[in-house]
Design an enzyme around this catalytic site. Structure first.
Site, PDB file in Angstrom:
ATOM      1  CE  LYS A 118      -3.536  -2.595   1.066  1.00  0.00           C
ATOM      2  NZ  LYS A 118      -4.883  -2.909   1.298  1.00  0.00           N
ATOM      3  CB  SER A 447     -14.284 -13.396  -3.988  1.00  0.00           C
ATOM      4  OG  SER A 447     -12.909 -13.144  -4.022  1.00  0.00           O
ATOM      5  NE  ARG A 529      -9.046  -5.194  -6.817  1.00  0.00           N
ATOM      6  CZ  ARG A 529     -10.369  -5.253  -6.750  1.00  0.00           C
ATOM      7  NH1 ARG A 529     -11.089  -5.360  -7.860  1.00  0.00           N
ATOM      8  NH2 ARG A 529     -10.975  -5.195  -5.592  1.00  0.00           N
ATOM      9  CD1 TRP A 575      -9.851   0.523   1.581  1.00  0.00           C
ATOM     10  CD2 TRP A 575     -10.734  -1.439   1.008  1.00  0.00           C
ATOM     11  NE1 TRP A 575      -8.833  -0.399   1.588  1.00  0.00           N
ATOM     12  CE2 TRP A 575      -9.349  -1.617   1.242  1.00  0.00           C
ATOM     13  CE3 TRP A 575     -11.494  -2.537   0.626  1.00  0.00           C
ATOM     14  CZ2 TRP A 575      -8.724  -2.849   1.109  1.00  0.00           C
ATOM     15  CZ3 TRP A 575     -10.858  -3.775   0.497  1.00  0.00           C
ATOM     16  CH2 TRP A 575      -9.495  -3.926   0.729  1.00  0.00           C
ATOM     17  CG  HIS A 708      -2.375  -9.639  -5.668  1.00  0.00           C
ATOM     18  ND1 HIS A 708      -1.984 -10.139  -4.461  1.00  0.00           N
ATOM     19  CD2 HIS A 708      -3.412  -8.823  -5.407  1.00  0.00           C
ATOM     20  CE1 HIS A 708      -2.754  -9.634  -3.510  1.00  0.00           C
ATOM     21  NE2 HIS A 708      -3.625  -8.838  -4.063  1.00  0.00           N
ATOM     22  CB  CYS A 740      -5.905 -12.020  -1.553  1.00  0.00           C
ATOM     23  SG  CYS A 740      -6.973 -10.587  -1.318  1.00  0.00           S
TER      24      CYS A 740
HETATM   25  N1  GLN Z   1     -13.513 -11.956   1.175  1.00  0.00           N
HETATM   26  C1  GLN Z   1     -12.897 -11.072   0.245  1.00  0.00           C
HETATM   27  C2  GLN Z   1     -12.649 -11.783  -1.073  1.00  0.00           C
HETATM   28  O1  GLN Z   1     -12.307 -12.905  -1.069  1.00  0.00           O
HETATM   29  C3  GLN Z   1     -11.593 -10.527   0.766  1.00  0.00           C
HETATM   30  C4  GLN Z   1     -10.934  -9.630  -0.234  1.00  0.00           C
HETATM   31  C5  GLN Z   1      -9.743  -8.868   0.284  1.00  0.00           C
HETATM   32  O2  GLN Z   1      -9.094  -9.235   1.196  1.00  0.00           O
HETATM   33  N2  GLN Z   1      -9.394  -7.780  -0.338  1.00  0.00           N
HETATM   34  O3  GLN Z   1     -12.762 -11.200  -2.122  1.00  0.00           O
HETATM   35 ZN    ZN Z   2      -7.045 -10.073   0.808  1.00  0.00          ZN
END
Ligand code: GLN
Ligand code: ZN
Length: 781
Positions: A118, A447, A529, A575, A708, A740
């Site tokens: 970040k 997700s 993104r 956010w 990513h 993630c």
């Molecule tokens: N639960 C969210 C996903 O899987 C977490 C996303 C994130 O950490 N930015 O998309």
């Molecule tokens: Zn994440």
């Protein structure tokens, strides 16, 4: 008095850059077409600022991915692993550039991406420069020159912007031990001098050098590096007008350092830190110009002209007008492009819209401020000022902002609200009985791929092409398929896949009171993104359950546990664009209470595991160490308010995606989530160093692969990362998961990666000598 801008959003007002880059990566458009999109955006931005009347228009604020990566390419800091990428002859740079950002995979090569993290306390992510002890630098990319010349050819004189040498080094990371990256300043500086000379020779008069680290705590070595760098710059290019830019906070104890540099002008952030003006005016030399950062680059509210004019007046009492510049607090990179395009009267009513300004409007505000300061009596100006006053007044007084019920609920908050019933050790036993999971349980972060189809359904629902029923049917089919597939490959804790969600914050914001939305308020998050932050304009409350339907539906399809998936209060705050009329901590508590109600509803619906994502907890950290504790205290407290309404046997997860959490690990532990899943694959488990010193008490899933990047990890690689984790964390505490959510990935790579991940967990279990039950036995003894 001059007006200037520190940087304009580069994604294009319709996200043209996103669309073009993604098409290029997929091989759907040519390099030429991508370059043309970039050129069109630059032209549009320059023209728009010129038309608005900005005196110093920035160039090189454009980027195909990230301005820090641009700098790495400019100074030739290209990690060795990319050296043999065969690239297109005409544009050897751009493919190499994207490989550094995204990783590179073909038949012969398999190269991981550079780390991403970040940008200060924003939700923008930059690519972390990598340094070796004997790091060499040389002018490699001439982007900054090219873009300056491009603008010049178009008849637009610009002020090139580059990231300063000291901040560039500090933003990077040592990739070997035995040196401190700041010591590279002597190697690095000649390249900067060369660039500046070239800019000067091409006709540049002003150059903006960003040194955001001036608003951070600096060691004496770092301060010396700044002094050294700017002295050398002055020596090499004495007549170039250097504007050094600080932002995101006060100069604080760096005031004397900053005002003693041999530069032409100093930019300060008066939105975050208006109080610094007095002291700066006292010490700034007569011949140093001061740039007043008055228009908020980080938020969407209209500038309060009256209070800005007061600051300008104050500056004018100490400085001649020709020694003053008016600008935004920081680059407008963090603002959406244009409010004019917003016509959604349903959501964003004319009343609320009248309180707001996006980049295009902010550029105008900068020009108005100058005109108002210099020509108070002019009639047009008086009208502009009175319009502004009316808007500011209407916001302060609006009844839609205040909700008495919310105020009452906040008043009732006590210590019991932020405390689980029992301590973790006891909860862990109850949860083991309740959940019946193997050692090294596998799960994902929430997700699954948001395919074109899924996004199309949502668009069609909005357009009225699909009815709500038809849409729900499609989502339920997708969810069903995801559940069946997760069962088939043998994941232990399933997720419903978040197909119904557009964005993890937007989805909740849309269901909470106190939020409004834009149609095109996009801001770059990383690379291609973009995010569309909700706008919190008033008190937050939850009229009804937000996630219960889809979570319970998914759970009804399987015997395995489906993890409920919520976004945490700090992340929703962080956010969103947040109201600026009350402390952020209060807004955060309001959100925490709403999420708490949702957590309790999920538990009532029979959900045994609930994840409350807090990926943004760390990025909310104040830039100065002295303010960390205060922030962490209320942020952790808000998470606990959200999480503590459940029974002991209900397992609370949280997820965070950043690797530099070593310095706040105690606070992360204090969140007291039963399980944390965390990103750390890009930094190769470096974060596990933290566990050598601090025994993390609860369970943890250190992400075993980088989502990513489209690259598919090998099973061996993931086992190896887990082995590193096992060295410092007990087997019983460990989970196996990606780092993630998978929404940005395609199904093909997701499938393959997760199959391998489950295999990795299985081979870990095989090697483990103890089982969960013997741990239970130990725990009971
Ligand atoms: N639960 C969210 C996903 O899987 C977490 C996303 C994130 O950490 N930015 O998309
Ligand atoms: Zn994440």
């Amino acid at each position: 008095m001059l007006t200037h801008n520190l940087g304009y959003p580069r994604i294009g007002s319709k996200r043209q850059l996103k669309k073009a880059s993604e098409a290029y990566w997929k091989g759907k458009i040519s390099l030429h077409e991508l370059l043309q999109t970039g050129a069109d955006i630059r032209l549009q931005n320059w023209k728009l600022q010129q038309k608005a009347g900005i005196d110093l228009i920035p160039s090189n604020d454009f980027s195909f991915y990230d301005q820090v990566l641009d700098m790495s390419l400019t100074v030739g800091a290209i990690p060795e692993r990319y050296h043999n990428i065969v690239t297109d002859q005409k544009q050897p740079e751009l493919d190499l550039y994207f490989a550094m950002a995204r990783g590179y995979q073909n038949n012969e090569l398999d190269i991981i991406a550079m780390e991403m993290t970040k940008w200060f306390d924003t939700n923008y992510h930059y690519i972390v420069p990598e340094f070796k002890k004997d790091q060499k630098f040389k002018l490699f990319s001439t982007k900054v020159l090219d873009e300056f010349k491009e603008a010049k050819r178009l008849g637009i004189p610009t002020k090139p912007v580059i990231l300063g040498p000291v901040s560039y080094l500090l933003l990077g990371k040592e990739k070997e031990t035995g040196f401190n990256r700041i010591s590279l300043i002597k190697n690095l500086l000649p390249v900067y001098l060369e660039i500046l000379k070239k800019l000067e020779n091409s006709g540049a008069t002003w150059v903006q050098i960003d040194e955001p680290y001036l608003a951070m705590d600096l060691s004496s070595e770092e301060k010396e590096a700044i002094q050294y760098a700017y002295k050398e710059i002055k020596k090499a290019s004495p007549s170039l007008k250097i504007l050094i830019a600080s932002y995101f906070g006060t100069l604080g104890d760096n005031i004397n350092l900053a005002t003693s540099l041999p530069v032409c002008a100093l930019h300060i952030d008066l939105v975050r830190a208006p109080e610094q003006l007095d002291k700066i005016l006292e010490v700034i030399p007569k011949n140093m110009s001061l740039s007043l950062g008055l228009v908020d680059g980080r938020n969407i509210w209209k500038n309060d002209f009256e209070s800005s004019l007061e600051l300008i007046e104050k500056a004018l009492s100490a400085k001649a007008p020709e020694r003053l510049l008016i600008g935004p607090s920081c680059s407008l990179l963090h603002s959406p492009c244009d409010l004019e395009g917003e016509s959604n009267e349903m959501d964003l009513t004319a009343e609320i819209k009248n309180w707001m300004a996006f980049a295009k409007q902010k550029v105008k505000e900068i020009v108005y401020l100058k005109e108002l300061a210099l020509n108070k009596e002019n009639e047009t100006n008086l009208a502009i000022l009175s319009d502004n006053k009316a808007a500011i007044h209407s916001k302060a007084k609006a009844s839609i902002i205040h909700n008495a019920k919310v105020a009452a609920a906040l008043g009732l908050l006590g210590p019991g609200h932020s405390q689980r019933k029992s301590q973790f050790r006891d909860r862990q036993k109850l949860q083991e009985q309740n959940l019946n999971l193997p050692l090294f349980p596998t799960t994902t972060i929430g997700s699954f791929p948001q395919t074109k189809d899924v996004r199309q359904w949502r668009a069609n629902l909005k357009k009225g092409v699909l009815t709500q029923n038809q849409y729900d049917e499609l989502i339920s089919e997708e969810t069903k398929a995801a559940i069946q597939w997760q069962e088939a490959i043998g994941l232990d804790v399933l997720v419903h896949g978040e197909f119904e969600r557009n964005d993890m914050v937007e989805y909740f914001g849309e269901r909470l009171e106190g939020f409004v939305f834009t149609q095109n308020g996009w801001v770059q998050s990383y690379g291609s993104r973009c995010v569309k932050p909700p706008i919190i304009y008033g008190d937050v409350s939850r009229p009804e359950a937000m996630t219960k339907y889809w979570t319970a539906f998914a759970q009804s399809l399987t015997e395995k546990n489906v993890k409920g998936m919520l976004t945490g209060p700090v992340t929703i705050l962080q956010w969103s664009f947040v109201r600026n009329d009350q402390p952020r901590s209060v807004t955060c508590q309001q959100i925490a209470l709403a999420i708490r109600e949702e957590v309790n509803d999920l538990e009532d619906a029979g959900i045994k595991i609930i994840q409350i994502d807090e990926p943004a907890l760390r990025e909310g950290l104040p830039l100065r160490l002295s303010q960390w504790d205060n922030y962490l205290k209320w942020a952790v407290e808000c998470f606990r308010i959200a999480a503590s309404g459940v029974q002991d046997k209900t397992q609370i997860h949280t997820h965070m995606c950043y690797s530099e959490f070593n310095d706040i690990i105690q606070h992360i532990a204090a969140m007291d989530a039963d399980v944390i899943t965390i990103e750390c694959s890009r930094s190769q488990m470096e974060l596990l160093d933290a566990f050598a010193e601090f025994k993390y008490p609860n369970e943890i899933g250190p992400g075993v692969y980088d989502i990513h990047s489209p690259r598919i990890p090998t099973e061996g690689e993931m086992v190896e990362l887990m082995e590193k984790a096992k060295a410092v964390i007990s087997d019983r505490q460990l989970w196996v998961n990606p780092d993630c959510g998978l929404k940005t990935r395609g199904w093909e790579e997701t499938r393959e990666a997760l199959i391998r991940m489950v295999q990795a967990a299985k081979s870990l279990r095989k090697k483990a000598t103890v089982s969960i039950s013997s741990y239970n036995a130990n725990a009971i003894q």
